[in-house]
Motif scaffolding. Structure first.
Motif, PDB file in Angstrom:
ATOM      1  N   THR A 112      51.092 -58.612  50.552  1.00  0.00           N
ATOM      2  CA  THR A 112      51.218 -57.454  49.843  1.00  0.00           C
ATOM      3  C   THR A 112      49.505 -57.264  49.244  1.00  0.00           C
ATOM      4  N   PRO A 132      47.126 -55.917  54.206  1.00  0.00           N
ATOM      5  CA  PRO A 132      48.193 -55.273  53.482  1.00  0.00           C
ATOM      6  C   PRO A 132      47.640 -54.115  52.626  1.00  0.00           C
ATOM      7  N   GLU A 137      46.721 -47.943  48.261  1.00  0.00           N
ATOM      8  CA  GLU A 137      48.172 -48.134  48.481  1.00  0.00           C
ATOM      9  C   GLU A 137      48.808 -47.403  49.637  1.00  0.00           C
TER      10      GLU A 137
END
Length: 140
Positions: A7, A75, A137
């Motif tokens: 992540t 990620p 993100e």
């Protein structure tokens, strides 16, 4: 592909990603076509045989592209901001190469400085460098 975290929130100093790929004759020809780099050292067997390398070699920029491929596997949405590369040796066509990028500094605001290296199957470093990336993100 191997990476140390799954992540974006886990990213920090010491985290890494690796990407391994064989670079084939077809890759070299496709890169020459796409880039326009038709240097005979990459495409002409007889010419390259007379060079210091004794054979055709992979385009350095194609080898460096493996670093971009590794960074794309971090990620999050990776945006390449800069790179600095030093070419240490040639990649022979058919070589299996590994790009490894490791975060060495958190620059804040989701920016990171990483080492960026490419090695061959014998562990010989072909490219030694660093990169700076922004990791956003993923878009919804």
């Amino acid at each position: 592909m191997d990476r140390s975290v799954e992540t974006r929130e886990e990213l920090g100093v010491g985290e890494y990603v690796e990407f391994t790929k064989p670079l084939t004759d077809a890759d070299v020809h496709a890169f020459a076509q796409a880039s326009g780099d038709t240097n005979r050292l990459h495409l002409d067997d007889e010419y390259a045989a007379r060079s210091r390398f004794g054979d055709r070699i992979v385009h350095g920029t194609l080898v460096g592209g493996l670093i971009s491929a590794a960074l794309a596997r971090l990620p999050g949405l990776t945006i390449y901001l800069s790179e600095s590369l030093e070419f240490k040796g040639p990649a022979m066509i058919g070589s299996v190469l590994t790009a490894r990028c490791e975060i060495v500094e958190d620059l804040g605001e989701n920016k990171y400085r990483l080492t960026a290296n490419v090695t061959n199957a014998d562990g010989r470093t072909l490219i030694d460098g660093e990169a700076v990336v922004l990791i956003d993100e993923m878009p919804e």
